[in-house]
Write a protein that holds these residues in place. Sequence first.
Motif, PDB file in Angstrom:
ATOM      1  N   SER A  96       0.460 -45.743  39.479  1.00 47.07           N
ATOM      2  CA  SER A  96       1.519 -44.946  39.439  1.00 47.07           C
ATOM      3  C   SER A  96       2.149 -44.478  40.768  1.00 47.07           C
ATOM      4  O   SER A  96       2.719 -43.628  41.022  1.00 47.07           O
ATOM      5  N   ILE A  97       1.908 -45.369  41.766  1.00 49.40           N
ATOM      6  CA  ILE A  97       2.066 -45.018  43.198  1.00 49.40           C
ATOM      7  C   ILE A  97       3.643 -45.008  43.270  1.00 49.40           C
ATOM      8  O   ILE A  97       4.357 -45.899  42.750  1.00 49.40           O
ATOM      9  N   GLU A  98       4.162 -44.274  44.167  1.00 50.64           N
ATOM     10  CA  GLU A  98       5.731 -44.286  44.477  1.00 50.64           C
ATOM     11  C   GLU A  98       5.941 -45.258  45.181  1.00 50.64           C
ATOM     12  O   GLU A  98       5.227 -45.684  46.060  1.00 50.64           O
ATOM     13  N   PRO A  99       7.259 -45.707  45.179  1.00 47.34           N
ATOM     14  CA  PRO A  99       7.589 -46.861  46.080  1.00 47.34           C
ATOM     15  C   PRO A  99       7.314 -46.759  47.588  1.00 47.34           C
ATOM     16  O   PRO A  99       6.987 -47.723  48.267  1.00 47.34           O
ATOM     17  N   ASP A 100       7.409 -45.410  47.966  1.00 41.58           N
ATOM     18  CA  ASP A 100       7.365 -45.123  49.301  1.00 41.58           C
ATOM     19  C   ASP A 100       6.164 -45.217  49.678  1.00 41.58           C
ATOM     20  O   ASP A 100       5.614 -45.526  51.085  1.00 41.58           O
ATOM     21  N   ASN A 101       4.954 -45.207  48.955  1.00 36.52           N
ATOM     22  CA  ASN A 101       3.710 -45.294  49.217  1.00 36.52           C
ATOM     23  C   ASN A 101       3.131 -46.691  48.860  1.00 36.52           C
ATOM     24  O   ASN A 101       1.620 -46.728  48.921  1.00 36.52           O
ATOM     25  N   ARG A 102       4.079 -47.730  48.605  1.00 35.87           N
ATOM     26  CA  ARG A 102       3.351 -49.024  48.071  1.00 35.87           C
ATOM     27  C   ARG A 102       2.671 -49.625  49.389  1.00 35.87           C
ATOM     28  O   ARG A 102       1.693 -50.675  49.256  1.00 35.87           O
ATOM     29  N   GLN A 103       3.225 -49.349  50.664  1.00 33.23           N
ATOM     30  CA  GLN A 103       2.476 -50.019  52.308  1.00 33.23           C
ATOM     31  C   GLN A 103       1.221 -49.333  52.055  1.00 33.23           C
ATOM     32  O   GLN A 103       0.158 -50.265  52.444  1.00 33.23           O
ATOM     33  N   ARG A 104       1.085 -48.201  51.723  1.00 29.92           N
ATOM     34  CA  ARG A 104      -0.374 -47.514  51.986  1.00 29.92           C
ATOM     35  C   ARG A 104      -1.256 -48.152  50.632  1.00 29.92           C
ATOM     36  O   ARG A 104      -2.408 -48.471  51.031  1.00 29.92           O
ATOM     37  N   ALA A 105      -0.732 -48.389  49.299  1.00 30.87           N
ATOM     38  CA  ALA A 105      -1.481 -49.134  48.452  1.00 30.87           C
ATOM     39  C   ALA A 105      -2.014 -50.373  48.922  1.00 30.87           C
ATOM     40  O   ALA A 105      -2.997 -50.929  48.509  1.00 30.87           O
ATOM     41  N   ILE A 106      -1.113 -51.543  49.750  1.00 26.63           N
ATOM     42  CA  ILE A 106      -1.636 -52.449  50.157  1.00 26.63           C
ATOM     43  C   ILE A 106      -2.805 -52.396  51.069  1.00 26.63           C
ATOM     44  O   ILE A 106      -3.635 -53.203  51.047  1.00 26.63           O
ATOM     45  N   ALA A 107      -2.695 -51.369  51.981  1.00 25.80           N
ATOM     46  CA  ALA A 107      -3.687 -50.930  53.045  1.00 25.80           C
ATOM     47  C   ALA A 107      -4.863 -50.886  52.260  1.00 25.80           C
ATOM     48  O   ALA A 107      -6.309 -51.116  52.698  1.00 25.80           O
ATOM     49  N   PHE A 108      -4.828 -49.820  51.134  1.00 19.27           N
ATOM     50  CA  PHE A 108      -5.953 -49.738  50.322  1.00 19.27           C
ATOM     51  C   PHE A 108      -6.677 -50.837  49.731  1.00 19.27           C
ATOM     52  O   PHE A 108      -7.880 -50.929  49.721  1.00 19.27           O
ATOM     53  N   ILE A 109      -6.078 -51.706  49.134  1.00 16.26           N
ATOM     54  CA  ILE A 109      -6.445 -52.959  48.555  1.00 16.26           C
ATOM     55  C   ILE A 109      -6.991 -53.612  49.411  1.00 16.26           C
ATOM     56  O   ILE A 109      -8.152 -54.504  49.276  1.00 16.26           O
ATOM     57  N   ALA A 110      -6.607 -53.747  50.678  1.00 13.92           N
ATOM     58  CA  ALA A 110      -7.281 -54.419  51.923  1.00 13.92           C
ATOM     59  C   ALA A 110      -8.648 -53.991  52.229  1.00 13.92           C
ATOM     60  O   ALA A 110      -9.659 -54.829  52.494  1.00 13.92           O
ATOM     61  N   ALA A 111      -8.866 -52.362  51.937  1.00 11.11           N
ATOM     62  CA  ALA A 111     -10.185 -52.030  52.351  1.00 11.11           C
ATOM     63  C   ALA A 111     -11.073 -52.032  51.191  1.00 11.11           C
ATOM     64  O   ALA A 111     -12.348 -51.971  51.193  1.00 11.11           O
ATOM     65  N   PHE A 112     -10.382 -52.262  49.797  1.00  8.64           N
ATOM     66  CA  PHE A 112     -11.083 -52.209  48.604  1.00  8.64           C
ATOM     67  C   PHE A 112     -10.612 -53.122  47.473  1.00  8.64           C
ATOM     68  O   PHE A 112     -10.018 -52.858  46.717  1.00  8.64           O
ATOM     69  N   PRO A 113     -10.855 -54.615  48.075  1.00 10.64           N
ATOM     70  CA  PRO A 113     -10.176 -55.558  47.384  1.00 10.64           C
ATOM     71  C   PRO A 113     -10.461 -55.833  45.919  1.00 10.64           C
ATOM     72  O   PRO A 113      -9.956 -56.449  44.995  1.00 10.64           O
ATOM     73  N   ASP A 114     -11.667 -55.302  45.503  1.00 14.88           N
ATOM     74  CA  ASP A 114     -12.389 -55.009  44.357  1.00 14.88           C
ATOM     75  C   ASP A 114     -11.213 -54.490  43.376  1.00 14.88           C
ATOM     76  O   ASP A 114     -11.367 -54.789  42.015  1.00 14.88           O
ATOM     77  N   PHE A 115     -10.203 -53.483  43.751  1.00 12.17           N
ATOM     78  CA  PHE A 115      -9.418 -53.035  42.865  1.00 12.17           C
ATOM     79  C   PHE A 115      -8.325 -54.014  42.371  1.00 12.17           C
ATOM     80  O   PHE A 115      -7.356 -53.529  41.259  1.00 12.17           O
ATOM     81  N   TRP A 116      -8.066 -54.943  43.064  1.00 15.36           N
ATOM     82  CA  TRP A 116      -7.095 -55.828  42.469  1.00 15.36           C
ATOM     83  C   TRP A 116      -7.064 -56.258  41.028  1.00 15.36           C
ATOM     84  O   TRP A 116      -6.004 -55.975  40.482  1.00 15.36           O
ATOM     85  N   PRO A 117      -8.088 -56.751  40.551  1.00 15.54           N
ATOM     86  CA  PRO A 117      -8.017 -57.151  39.376  1.00 15.54           C
ATOM     87  C   PRO A 117      -8.124 -55.854  38.112  1.00 15.54           C
ATOM     88  O   PRO A 117      -7.684 -56.049  37.087  1.00 15.54           O
ATOM     89  N   LEU A 118      -8.209 -54.636  38.644  1.00 15.57           N
ATOM     90  CA  LEU A 118      -8.153 -53.428  37.722  1.00 15.57           C
ATOM     91  C   LEU A 118      -6.856 -53.082  37.903  1.00 15.57           C
ATOM     92  O   LEU A 118      -6.361 -52.099  36.852  1.00 15.57           O
ATOM     93  N   LEU A 119      -5.755 -53.461  38.520  1.00 17.96           N
ATOM     94  CA  LEU A 119      -4.128 -52.950  38.402  1.00 17.96           C
ATOM     95  C   LEU A 119      -3.557 -53.638  37.265  1.00 17.96           C
ATOM     96  O   LEU A 119      -3.908 -54.828  37.188  1.00 17.96           O
ATOM     97  N   GLU A 120      -2.555 -52.924  36.750  1.00 19.20           N
ATOM     98  CA  GLU A 120      -1.715 -53.580  35.814  1.00 19.20           C
ATOM     99  C   GLU A 120      -0.813 -54.689  36.454  1.00 19.20           C
ATOM    100  O   GLU A 120      -0.429 -54.617  37.748  1.00 19.20           O
ATOM    101  N   ALA A 121      -0.643 -55.465  35.600  1.00 19.33           N
ATOM    102  CA  ALA A 121       0.417 -56.803  36.214  1.00 19.33           C
ATOM    103  C   ALA A 121       1.591 -56.303  36.838  1.00 19.33           C
ATOM    104  O   ALA A 121       1.849 -56.471  38.032  1.00 19.33           O
ATOM    105  N   PRO A 122       2.316 -55.257  36.514  1.00 18.05           N
ATOM    106  CA  PRO A 122       3.580 -54.996  37.106  1.00 18.05           C
ATOM    107  C   PRO A 122       3.256 -54.161  38.583  1.00 18.05           C
ATOM    108  O   PRO A 122       4.204 -54.571  39.507  1.00 18.05           O
ATOM    109  N   THR A 123       2.248 -53.633  38.686  1.00 14.15           N
ATOM    110  CA  THR A 123       1.823 -52.898  39.823  1.00 14.15           C
ATOM    111  C   THR A 123       1.461 -54.088  40.789  1.00 14.15           C
ATOM    112  O   THR A 123       1.895 -54.035  41.879  1.00 14.15           O
ATOM    113  N   ARG A 124       0.589 -55.239  40.457  1.00 20.39           N
ATOM    114  CA  ARG A 124       0.369 -56.287  41.246  1.00 20.39           C
ATOM    115  C   ARG A 124       1.542 -56.773  42.016  1.00 20.39           C
ATOM    116  O   ARG A 124       1.894 -57.345  43.113  1.00 20.39           O
ATOM    117  N   THR A 125       2.545 -57.092  41.048  1.00 21.90           N
ATOM    118  CA  THR A 125       4.024 -57.583  41.358  1.00 21.90           C
ATOM    119  C   THR A 125       4.571 -56.957  42.378  1.00 21.90           C
ATOM    120  O   THR A 125       5.035 -57.465  43.434  1.00 21.90           O
TER     121      THR A 125
END
Length: 455
Positions: free
Chosen positions: A253-282
């Motif tokens: 549910s992250i806002e577009p303005d915070n998507r760079q932060r979300a990418i940084a978060f995934i870098a620190a916790f890559p195990d979250f990637w498969p838990l995300l919905e497909a539209p979020t990953r896209t």
Amino acid sequence: MDNGFIDLDILLTRVRQPQSKIYFLDAVKAYKAGALRAALSSAWVAVVYDLIAKYRELGAMEDGAAIAFIQSWDAANAAGDIKRLLDLEARIIDDATTNTQIINRLAATHLDRLRQDRHLCAHPAFSAEAELFEPTPELVRLHLVNAIDLVLSQEPRQGKAIFEQFDADVQSTGFPNTEIRILDYVEQRYLARVRPQNVRNFGTVLAKSLLKGVPPRWEIQRRKIVSSLVAIRDRAPNSWPDLSQTIARLIDSIEPDNRQRAIAFIAAFPDFWPLLEAPTRTALQETAENIDATDIEDYRMLAAVTLPQFRNALLELIDELSGEQLRAAIAADPIPDLWPKAIGMYEESGSWRGSEANFRNVIAPFSGRLSSDQHDELLDAIVNNGQNWDAADTPSLSLGLLKNANAADYPTHDARNRFYLHLYRTRHIDRYEDVLALLQTDGWTLPPDPQDDDE
């Protein structure tokens, strides 16, 4: 567990507070003697006394809610204000649920029932006229077991006050800096004191800080926040699955303005990637692929270059970084993929002062992270540019960098030989005497001087 098979004498051994045990022993004795109303009254007294004792422990740990309640309690005691004491006693369960949060709402329901039944026993006015409340042995035993399970045997674990404490602590000089020490510290100081149901709340607060930048004052403590969340993952594994789902939904549910932060978060916790919905990953992948270097707001997103989903796009983005952007990116997180551009920028320094500034800004942040090959590149970058090897601060800067390296990561002997021979030819050996001495501590010896070879 069937309460009928629980030995109350064994339960007594689980009571933490000695004085609470004395009060509760009265309840057990009354129960065994068949004085069931007296047993309930004594059990309630033991619970109230134990909660007050827990509040005093929390107060010693600077829990503001506990301190406020204890101050009111002690003031009423000192003034002999019975009405006030009865009022505080009546609301202590609610206070322990909503303010200090040392008991949960399910426990509060059971304890409130004990309080009501105690009133029926101690105050005939609470019963219907001409009716005397007669608790059954099964009901009394249930209350006795609950009193121990829910209160008397429990440590005083902090609830929402833990967040206030962490807020001040993480910004202080006493909070550890290295990850392993942060893991131990957070486990011992926080996770051991937080009720299990509050661990998820604690982790959610940490995740929101990383994903949304709240509160803003934690921004400069991001590395500590990441390690604190790692502590929950590694040291409170039973809480992690539920917390992971909560965090994944935050990212979805992250806002577009915070998507760079979300990418940084995934870098620190890559195990979250498969838990995300497909539209979020896209959306996150498209963000990395379509962003221009001038539009980067959070350089920490570049750390996701290690993940295959982002690598190609972020490598192109790194290649586009200007000198100013490179300095900002390295200051945010000196990831290995920034090193080639950093060493290239240093090697091309155009002045002595510029060389020293480049070393401090784009080389020194990699201290303790460089491999032997990268130290080779640094020595070669120094000797290949007179603005570097002749700059006044280069000897001290390079010495400081090498002191933070493991001996196994020192430059190769070939690189050291090249470095020494250049210093010999340019007559700078004296200036780099300390650097050369350090490089000899692992068995490397100075090569023969060129003139000795001629002789």
